[in-house]
Design a protein around this motif. Structure first.
Motif, PDB file in Angstrom:
ATOM      1  N   PRO A  87       1.209  -1.241  -0.049  1.00 20.85           N
ATOM      2  CA  PRO A  87       0.015  -0.252  -0.139  1.00 20.85           C
ATOM      3  C   PRO A  87       0.809   1.239  -0.133  1.00 20.85           C
ATOM      4  O   PRO A  87       0.554   2.787  -0.300  1.00 20.85           O
ATOM      5  N   LEU A  88       1.835   1.080   0.149  1.00 25.57           N
ATOM      6  CA  LEU A  88       3.107   2.531   0.062  1.00 25.57           C
ATOM      7  C   LEU A  88       3.378   2.747  -1.482  1.00 25.57           C
ATOM      8  O   LEU A  88       3.903   3.282  -1.201  1.00 25.57           O
ATOM      9  N   VAL A  89       3.284   1.862  -1.837  1.00 22.97           N
ATOM     10  CA  VAL A  89       3.513   2.237  -3.408  1.00 22.97           C
ATOM     11  C   VAL A  89       3.169   4.000  -4.016  1.00 22.97           C
ATOM     12  O   VAL A  89       1.774   3.877  -3.686  1.00 22.97           O
ATOM     13  N   ASP A  90       4.171   4.434  -4.241  1.00 22.58           N
ATOM     14  CA  ASP A  90       3.973   5.805  -4.811  1.00 22.58           C
ATOM     15  C   ASP A  90       3.916   5.980  -5.899  1.00 22.58           C
ATOM     16  O   ASP A  90       4.426   5.754  -7.213  1.00 22.58           O
ATOM     17  N   ILE A  91       2.843   5.722  -6.835  1.00 20.52           N
ATOM     18  CA  ILE A  91       1.975   5.392  -7.979  1.00 20.52           C
ATOM     19  C   ILE A  91       2.389   6.624  -9.304  1.00 20.52           C
ATOM     20  O   ILE A  91       2.227   7.016  -8.316  1.00 20.52           O
TER      21      ILE A  91
ATOM     22  N   GLU B 289      16.866   4.006  -6.450  1.00 21.31           N
ATOM     23  CA  GLU B 289      17.128   3.861  -4.642  1.00 21.31           C
ATOM     24  C   GLU B 289      15.457   4.827  -4.289  1.00 21.31           C
ATOM     25  O   GLU B 289      15.637   5.492  -4.229  1.00 21.31           O
ATOM     26  N   VAL B 290      14.546   4.043  -2.918  1.00 27.79           N
ATOM     27  CA  VAL B 290      13.939   4.603  -2.218  1.00 27.79           C
ATOM     28  C   VAL B 290      13.996   4.246  -0.721  1.00 27.79           C
ATOM     29  O   VAL B 290      14.418   2.984  -0.953  1.00 27.79           O
ATOM     30  N   ASP B 291      13.875   5.120  -0.186  1.00 27.04           N
ATOM     31  CA  ASP B 291      13.443   4.524   1.181  1.00 27.04           C
ATOM     32  C   ASP B 291      12.361   3.842   1.819  1.00 27.04           C
ATOM     33  O   ASP B 291      11.267   4.127   1.501  1.00 27.04           O
ATOM     34  N   SER B 292      12.531   2.307   1.986  1.00 26.15           N
ATOM     35  CA  SER B 292      11.581   1.166   2.808  1.00 26.15           C
ATOM     36  C   SER B 292      10.949   1.716   3.622  1.00 26.15           C
ATOM     37  O   SER B 292       9.784   1.655   4.036  1.00 26.15           O
ATOM     38  N   ARG B 293      11.286   2.651   4.092  1.00 30.32           N
ATOM     39  CA  ARG B 293      10.113   3.204   5.373  1.00 30.32           C
ATOM     40  C   ARG B 293       8.447   4.178   4.800  1.00 30.32           C
ATOM     41  O   ARG B 293       7.016   3.615   5.459  1.00 30.32           O
ATOM     42  N   TYR B 294       9.063   4.515   3.696  1.00 24.55           N
ATOM     43  CA  TYR B 294       7.822   6.036   2.947  1.00 24.55           C
ATOM     44  C   TYR B 294       7.403   4.480   1.382  1.00 24.55           C
ATOM     45  O   TYR B 294       6.336   5.180   0.968  1.00 24.55           O
ATOM     46  N   HIS B 295       8.193   3.615   1.524  1.00 25.34           N
ATOM     47  CA  HIS B 295       7.939   3.231  -0.173  1.00 25.34           C
ATOM     48  C   HIS B 295       7.694   1.566  -0.347  1.00 25.34           C
ATOM     49  O   HIS B 295       6.856   1.177  -1.073  1.00 25.34           O
TER      50      HIS B 295
ATOM     51  N   SER C  94       2.289  -7.895   8.572  1.00 20.42           N
ATOM     52  CA  SER C  94       1.296  -8.249   9.478  1.00 20.42           C
ATOM     53  C   SER C  94       0.597  -7.195   8.740  1.00 20.42           C
ATOM     54  O   SER C  94       1.029  -5.941   8.594  1.00 20.42           O
ATOM     55  N   PRO C  95      -1.222  -7.115   9.059  1.00 17.40           N
ATOM     56  CA  PRO C  95      -2.216  -5.451   9.565  1.00 17.40           C
ATOM     57  C   PRO C  95      -1.852  -5.031   9.762  1.00 17.40           C
ATOM     58  O   PRO C  95      -1.725  -3.518   9.527  1.00 17.40           O
ATOM     59  N   GLU C  96      -1.234  -5.809  11.382  1.00 20.02           N
ATOM     60  CA  GLU C  96      -0.858  -4.582  12.164  1.00 20.02           C
ATOM     61  C   GLU C  96       0.281  -3.298  12.080  1.00 20.02           C
ATOM     62  O   GLU C  96       0.223  -2.273  12.197  1.00 20.02           O
ATOM     63  N   SER C  97       1.042  -4.258  11.147  1.00 21.69           N
ATOM     64  CA  SER C  97       2.400  -3.693  11.279  1.00 21.69           C
ATOM     65  C   SER C  97       2.119  -2.348   9.845  1.00 21.69           C
ATOM     66  O   SER C  97       2.765  -1.176  10.007  1.00 21.69           O
ATOM     67  N   VAL C  98       1.723  -3.318   9.543  1.00 21.25           N
ATOM     68  CA  VAL C  98       1.294  -2.180   7.775  1.00 21.25           C
ATOM     69  C   VAL C  98      -0.210  -1.071   8.057  1.00 21.25           C
ATOM     70  O   VAL C  98       0.891   0.024   7.571  1.00 21.25           O
ATOM     71  N   ARG C  99      -0.390  -1.688   9.235  1.00 16.85           N
ATOM     72  CA  ARG C  99      -1.612  -0.304   9.128  1.00 16.85           C
ATOM     73  C   ARG C  99      -0.400   0.460  10.243  1.00 16.85           C
ATOM     74  O   ARG C  99      -1.226   2.233   9.720  1.00 16.85           O
ATOM     75  N   LYS C 100       0.339   0.047  11.087  1.00 14.64           N
ATOM     76  CA  LYS C 100       1.541   1.384  11.889  1.00 14.64           C
ATOM     77  C   LYS C 100       1.949   2.420  10.839  1.00 14.64           C
ATOM     78  O   LYS C 100       2.132   3.271  11.167  1.00 14.64           O
ATOM     79  N   GLN C 101       2.276   1.400   9.708  1.00 15.30           N
ATOM     80  CA  GLN C 101       3.678   1.962   9.049  1.00 15.30           C
ATOM     81  C   GLN C 101       2.399   3.404   8.222  1.00 15.30           C
ATOM     82  O   GLN C 101       2.934   4.011   7.877  1.00 15.30           O
TER      83      GLN C 101
ATOM     84  N   PRO D  97      -0.588  11.289  21.460  1.00 15.12           N
ATOM     85  CA  PRO D  97      -0.738   9.641  21.484  1.00 15.12           C
ATOM     86  C   PRO D  97      -1.327   8.233  21.458  1.00 15.12           C
ATOM     87  O   PRO D  97      -2.640   9.035  21.315  1.00 15.12           O
ATOM     88  N   ASN D  98      -1.250   7.491  20.832  1.00 13.97           N
ATOM     89  CA  ASN D  98      -1.338   6.266  20.922  1.00 13.97           C
ATOM     90  C   ASN D  98      -2.881   6.701  19.506  1.00 13.97           C
ATOM     91  O   ASN D  98      -4.000   5.821  19.276  1.00 13.97           O
ATOM     92  N   VAL D  99      -2.805   7.423  18.877  1.00 11.86           N
ATOM     93  CA  VAL D  99      -3.637   8.139  18.175  1.00 11.86           C
ATOM     94  C   VAL D  99      -3.625   7.490  16.585  1.00 11.86           C
ATOM     95  O   VAL D  99      -1.917   7.738  16.408  1.00 11.86           O
ATOM     96  N   ARG D 100      -4.810   7.012  15.992  1.00 11.07           N
ATOM     97  CA  ARG D 100      -4.143   6.676  14.448  1.00 11.07           C
ATOM     98  C   ARG D 100      -4.868   8.027  13.375  1.00 11.07           C
ATOM     99  O   ARG D 100      -6.125   8.222  13.878  1.00 11.07           O
ATOM    100  N   VAL D 101      -4.080   7.493  12.310  1.00 11.45           N
ATOM    101  CA  VAL D 101      -4.385   8.970  11.295  1.00 11.45           C
ATOM    102  C   VAL D 101      -4.371   8.117   9.937  1.00 11.45           C
ATOM    103  O   VAL D 101      -3.150   7.415   9.568  1.00 11.45           O
TER     104      VAL D 101
END
Length: 471
Positions: free
Chosen positions: A246-250, A386-392, A410-417, A435-439
């Protein structure tokens, strides 16, 4: 009986007469459909593939000649093309309507415990937005930036095709114009017994078939007419990616620009490997051509080699994001050796000659797959960016709690990212997130930090966010 005798005559030279063990018990309609399945199989090709199943590529000989690929590195002063020039070239190509998008989406979410096409998996950290919706919204947002619609192609598999088509119809393509959505189905290959090469039966009237890998895109893209249709529309290049990221910058402008200005026929995004054992394909240059060496094939002695600055010598990890010239793809459809089959030893359920179902506990079969990265050696001026894995790069692979070597699958780790990136963008604009809020930020609301800053300045984003929010 004449039809049966004709089929037996065809199957006998290849030792496949067992496929008709249940013929006499089939209804006429079943016989016709089953005969069509048999007619669609190239048994001579299967025999050759099985005979050569243990043919191994001399990976050591390849790696000994391996060099770093021509690359545009992050934050490097040595890049031959400037970032600003690349961005402008990418924008010009998009504005001229030369770019289309293709997502490989033939897989089901089996490992996620999700019995549907993986693209339908709800991954949004707040709104449960599906992978398909995220990718479509990114494509629409990019098109709005360049005032030009961007065709969006989806490759399905026989098991996911109908449900995928229905899903897009139900949701009205998430706002994409009907003429800009092209859905086509990849091909299949029979599964054969590991022991003797005999084709397996899934049912008395059904051969055990499997999708032919993401490399099956090339043949399916051509056979479906999508390749020629895009060329007729003036499309020159294809932005290719896999549905589970889901992080692909299309259709990223900078990425497109490096491809265009380098006159590359195939450009690949890569991330810098963090460890020698990272589970990504390794892109290297061998005798002036790019190749991928799979992580499972790379000997440790080469994987661990380092340069004088202590960084890995083999550093470029593929994330399966590419730009391909359509003329190059058209040329490769005529080159039968451009995408060889690879074998995968798998557990494949089947029925025996008595009609009894068998559920193997160990790998019993060979599946044949093609990989799209095998196009690399044929491409002129192939490069990596090269791209940054944190964002891509956030591949969605396993269910929450599954044993895994990767922390980001995993779904949880991907959602957090996904949420962490949105929060980072907001913080840059001066917005405070509790803190602990998701956007979650829809690409249609803002697809870059700069676009988000404009939304904030317009008063469309509160200065303090203290609960889960989707914009």
């Amino acid at each position: 009986m004449n039809q049966k005798h004709s089929l037996l005559s065809r199957l006998a030279p290849f030792g496949q007469k067992h496929l008709l063990a249940h013929w006499d018990a089939l209804a006429d309609s079943q016989r016709q459909e089953f005969a069509a399945q048999i007619d669609g199989i190239n048994f001579a090709q299967l025999a050759t593939l099985y005979t050569n199943r243990d043919h191994l590529i001399d990976v050591v000989a390849m790696v000994e000649r391996a060099q770093e690929p021509p690359a545009y590195r992050l934050d490097s002063d040595a890049n031959a093309i400037s970032r600003s020039d690349a961005i402008q070239a990418g924008r010009d190509a998009l504005a001229a309507g030369k770019v289309a998008v293709l997502v490989v989406a033939g897989g089901q979410g089996t490992r996620l415990g999700f019995d549907h096409p993986k693209g339908m998996f709800p991954i949004g950290p707040v709104g449960n937005t599906t992978l398909f919706q995220m990718h479509i919204e990114k494509t629409i947002a990019r098109g709005r930036q360049c005032n030009r619609s961007i065709p969006f192609c989806v490759m399905t598999s026989p098991t996911t095709h109908d449900e995928t088509v229905g899903f897009f119809a139900k949701h009205k393509r998430f706002g994409l114009a009907e003429s800009d959505l092209l859905i086509f189905c990849q091909g299949t290959m029979p599964s054969v017994s590991l022991a003797d090469g005999k084709v397996l039966l899934a049912a008395p009237d059904q051969i055990a078939m499997s999708p032919d890998g993401h490399g099956g895109m090339l043949a399916a893209f051509q056979l479906s007419g999508c390749l020629d249709q895009l060329r007729e529309r003036g499309i020159e290049m294809l932005f290719y990616f896999q549905v589970d990221n889901p992080l692909v910058d299309i259709a990223n402008e900078e990425f497109l620009g490096y491809h265009i200005l380098s006159r590359s026929e195939l450009t690949s995004q890569v991330v810098r490997k963090q460890t020698p054992q990272d589970r990504v394909g390794n892109i290297v240059s061998i005798d002036g051509r790019l190749h991928v060496i799979e992580y499972s094939d790379l000997p440790d002695e080469f994987a661990t080699r380092r340069k004088p600055d202590s960084t890995l010598a083999i550093w470029a990890g593929s994330i399966a994001v590419h730009i391909m010239e359509l003329d190059f793809l058209k040329r490769q459809t005529e080159n039968k050796s451009s995408l060889p089959f690879h074998i995968a030893k798998k557990k494949v359920p089947y029925i025996d000659t008595n009609g009894n179902p068998v559920a193997p506990q160990e790998p019993n079969a060979i599946k044949f797959e093609r990989f799209i990265f095998d196009l690399l050696p044929a491409a002129d001026n192939a490069i990596v960016v090269e791209v940054d894995s944190r964002y891509h790069f956030a591949p969605l692979k396993n269910a929450n709690g599954s044993p895994t070597d990767s922390p980001a699958d995993s779904p949880e780790s991907v959602r957090k990212q996904l949420s962490d990136i949105s929060i980072e963008w907001l913080t840059l604009t001066g917005v405070r997130v509790a803190p602990n809020v998701r956007v979650e930020i829809s690409p249609l609301f803002a697809n870059t930090p700069e676009a988000l800053a404009e939304r904030v300045n317009q008063g469309l984003v509160p200065r303090d966010i203290d609960r889960n929010t989707r914009f």
